[in-house]
Design an enzyme around this catalytic site. Structure first.
Site, PDB file in Angstrom:
ATOM      1  N   CYS A 131      -9.273   1.421  -0.082  1.00 51.26           N
ATOM      2  CA  CYS A 131      -8.364   0.305  -0.376  1.00 51.26           C
ATOM      3  C   CYS A 131      -7.078   0.773  -1.055  1.00 51.26           C
ATOM      4  CB  CYS A 131      -9.066  -0.722  -1.254  1.00 51.26           C
ATOM      5  SG  CYS A 131     -10.018  -0.003  -2.615  1.00 51.26           S
ATOM      6  N   HIS A 255      -5.251  -5.066  -5.806  1.00 53.28           N
ATOM      7  CA  HIS A 255      -4.881  -3.839  -6.513  1.00 53.28           C
ATOM      8  C   HIS A 255      -3.361  -3.780  -6.678  1.00 53.28           C
ATOM      9  CE1 HIS A 255      -8.896  -2.536  -5.995  1.00 53.28           C
ATOM     10  NE2 HIS A 255      -8.758  -1.631  -5.049  1.00 53.28           N
TER      11      HIS A 255
END
Lengths: 361, 361
Positions: A131, A255
Site C-alpha cells: 500500500c 496513508h
C-alpha cells in the site's frame, strides 16, 4: 478487448481488504458472470452480498479453484504461498495482494497507471505492491517520466487498517479506553500492533509507532525495505535510491507520506504540478493560500492518490518535497488489485498458464 | 553560583505550557522566594497551587513586573511583544516561550545543553526555541560536534498540545464523536486546528494535517521555517541546510520526528549512538532486535529527548536516519524555559538590564 465473462474469486473475502475487493468488483467494468468468496474454515458459511445477491463464503482448499478465471488473494502471505499455485494450476490468473510473490522474478509487480505493460509477461500470478509503495508510485511516476528520479526519502504516516480488521478493532478499543475511561495511553493493553507476528505489542492510541512489520538485519523494517525494493522493480530502475521510515499513526483509513525526491534534471515546480495533475489516478490538491492540501479523512473511500504541499527544497537545487495521501485499502490494495484484473481483461491476458512456475506445497 | 533568592513570574499561567512551567518550577533547583502567576483578565482571580500553597492568578499589565527577577512568558506572541519589554524595564530577566523574539539578533535562542554560552550576551530577554526544534537540537548537537552537520530533512509527527489547551479539548471532543457517536471523521466540526489564526479549520481526529501555523510566501509553513531558521541560530552555523515538513497527528502529548541528516565527515553508526547516549538530556532507545525505539506515549511526562531507529541511509554514504521523540510541553517548552532560568542563575546572569533594547508599546 476480450468478450469473455469471468468467474472471479476473492480469497480472504471477510477481511478488511477482502470486503473492499468485493465492493470494487461490484463497481468494476470487469464482465463478471459469477463471484466466489473464500476464507478460512472459521468464516466458511458466512453470507456476504455481491450486487444484492447472497454469496456463501467457502473454505479455501487446494481444490477450490476449478472453473475460476481470476482469483484475488488478500488473506496473508502464507495463504497466498500455499494456494495461489493451485489456483494457477487450475487455470486461474491470480492477483495477489500479499508480499509473498512480489519480488519473484516470474511475477509482475503492477500499479496499472505506471507499468501495466509488465502484465504481458505474467506466468499466472501478478503481485499488487505494498500500500505505501503504490501511492508513492502514482505520485512519482509522472515526475520520473518527465525529469528522471535520482533518490527518494520518505517518511510515512500509515493507517491502522493496513494491519487488518483486528488491528482496527484494537485501535478503536484502545482509543475508547483513553477517551472514555481516562486510561493513560502508555498503560493501554495491546495484542497486535505494531506487527502481529512480532514479540512485543505497543499501543497505537495517541502514539506514533516507528515500526511496521518486523525488523530486517539492516535495522530497517520489512515495510521500509518493501518501499525500497518494490519501487526499483515497478519503475524498472535499480539505480533509484530509496530510503524509508515507516510509521503507524492513530488514523484508521488512508496513508499519508512526506516524500522528498531529487530529480535527475532540474524540475520546475509548476512542471511537477502539471505532470502530476495530468497523470491518471493522481489528483493535485495544492494551494497553500487556500489551505488546500491532501488529508487522510478526505482520501478515505476514494480511489485516487492525492498530492500536495509540492515545493522546492530550501537548499538542494533538484530537491522537491511533497505530501501524498491515498486510501490504503482501496488504491493501496483492493482497488489496485481489481484495476489489475481490469487491465488483464483489457489486454486479453486472462487465460490458463501452460507452464507452472510456482511450487505446489 | 549566586546566593540570590528569586521572585519568579509565570505569564500565561493557566495555559497548557504555563501549568507545566509551574510544575517544572516546583521541581527546579532554582532558589525561589516567591512565585507570581499572570494571565488575562478572564483568568484573574483563579487560584492555582505552588508547592501546596494557593497562588491567586493576576491580570498581566504593564505594571505587573515590579520586584520580579525572572519572568517566564508563554501566553502567545502578542502578549510577549507587548509585556516582555515592560518586564525587562522593571528589572526582570524574561524567558520567552513564544516565537516573537526568537530571531531578534539581541535575543539569545537557547537549548541549555547545546548553547548555554549564548546566555552570556543576553539583553533581558532569552527566547526558548520552538518545541519541534528543541528536541531535534538535543538529538543532533552531539552528532554535529563530533562529525559536522551538512544537511537535515525532517518530517514531524506533532502532538495536538503544541497548539494549546483549546486544541487538546477540540481533539478529544472530535475523537469522542467518531468513537462514541460514529461520526465520519471528515464530517467532524473543527474551530481551531490546524492553526487558530488561519481561515479554515480541519478535523485532527483520525487525520494527519500537513499544516502547523500559517503558510509563508515560499509555500513552507511558519512552523517549518522555524525549524530551519532556529536550527541555524542555535547551532551558530548558517550553512547547515534544513528543510522540514511539519505535520499534526492525533497524539495529545509528545512530538515524534523522522530526521534524516548528512554529516560532514563519515560517521560510524556506533559512534553516532555513543555520542547521543553520552549527551546530557538525550536518551538512546535503540535496539531493533528487542523492538526498542522511542514512543510518544513513553516520552510524555519526561524531560529527556529519546532517540532511536538510528541507521545508515541505504545509499548516501554520509546519510543517517533517526527517530526523535520528546514531550513537547516539557523539553519542548516548560522544562526548557525553566532550564534556561536555572542556567541564568548558575551563570549569575539574573540581574536588571541597563540598556533597554526592546520597544515599549
Amino acid at each position: 478487448m476480450s468478450e469473455k465473462n469471468y468467474t472471479v474469486a476473492v480469497v480472504g473475502a471477510t477481511g478488511a481488504v477482502g470486503t473492499r475487493m468485493i465492493q470494487m468488483l461490484e463497481e468494476s467494468t470487469l464482465p463478471i458472470k459469477q463471484i466466489r468468496l473464500f476464507a478460512t474454515y472459521r468464516s466458511a458459511g458466512k453470507i456476504l452480498k455481491f450486487k444484492g445477491q447472497d454469496v456463501v463464503v467457502e473454505e479455501t482448499t487446494e481444490d477450490s479453484f476449478d472453473g475460476i478465471d481470476i482469483a484475488l488473494f488478500s488473506a496473508g502471505g502464507g495463504v497466498s504461498a500455499k494456494f495461489a499455485p493451485y489456483a494457477v494450476k487450475a487455470g486461474a490468473v491470480v492477483v495477489d495482494n500479499t508480499s509473498h510473490f512480489r519480488m519473484n522474478a516470474d511475477v509482475p509487480l503492477v500499479v496499472p497507471e505506471v507499468n501495466a505493460h509488465a502484465l504481458d509477461a505474467h506466468n499466472g500470478i501478478i503481485a499488487c505492491p505494498n500500500c505505501s509503495t503504490i501511492q508513492m508510485m502514482v505520485a512519482l511516476e509522472p515526475v520520473r517520466k518527465q525529469y528522471g528520479l535520482d533518490r527518494i526519502i520518505v517518511s510515512t504516516y500509515q493507517a491502522v487498517s493496513g494491519a487488518g480488521a483486528k488491528a482496527i478493532a484494537e485501535a478503536e478499543r484502545e482509543i475508547a479506553e483513553v477517551i472514555n475511561d481516562k486510561v493513560d495511553p502508555k498503560d493501554v493493553h495491546a495484542d497486535i500492533l505494531p506487527a502481529g507476528g512480532d514479540k512485543k505489542h505497543y499501543p497505537i492510541a495517541f502514539n506514533a509507532l516507528a515500526q511496521i512489520d518486523v525488523f530486517t538485519d539492516n535495522d530497517y523494517t520489512y515495510e521500509e525495505m518493501k518501499m525500497t525494493n518494490e519501487t526499483k522493480k515497478i519503475m524498472e530502475d535499480d539505480s533509484i535510491k530509496v530510503s524509508a521510515t515507516c510509521v503507524r499513526v492513530p488514523v484508521i483509513l488512508a496513508h499519508s507520506e512526506s516524500v522528498y525526491i531529487e530529480t535527475k534534471e532540474l524540475a520546475p515546480i509548476d512542471g511537477v504540478k502539471a505532470a502530476i495533475s495530468a497523470f491518471p489516478g493522481a489528483i493535485l490538491e495544492d494551494d497553500p493560500s487556500q489551505q488546500i492540501y491532501p488529508q487522510a479523512v478526505n482520501a478515505a473511500g476514494r480511489r485516487e492518490t492525492f498530492v500536495g504541499r509540492i515545493r522546492r527544497d530550501l537548499d538542494a537545487e533538484k530537491g522537491i518535497h511533497m505530501w501524498v495521501v491515498s486510501d490504503n485499502l482501496l488504491k493501496g490494495a483492493a482497488w489496485n488489485s481489481v484495476q489489475i484484473a481490469e487491465s488483464l481483461h483489457e489486454r486479453d491476458l486472462v487465460h490458463p498458464t501452460a507452464d507452472l512456475k510456482f511450487e505446489l506445497k
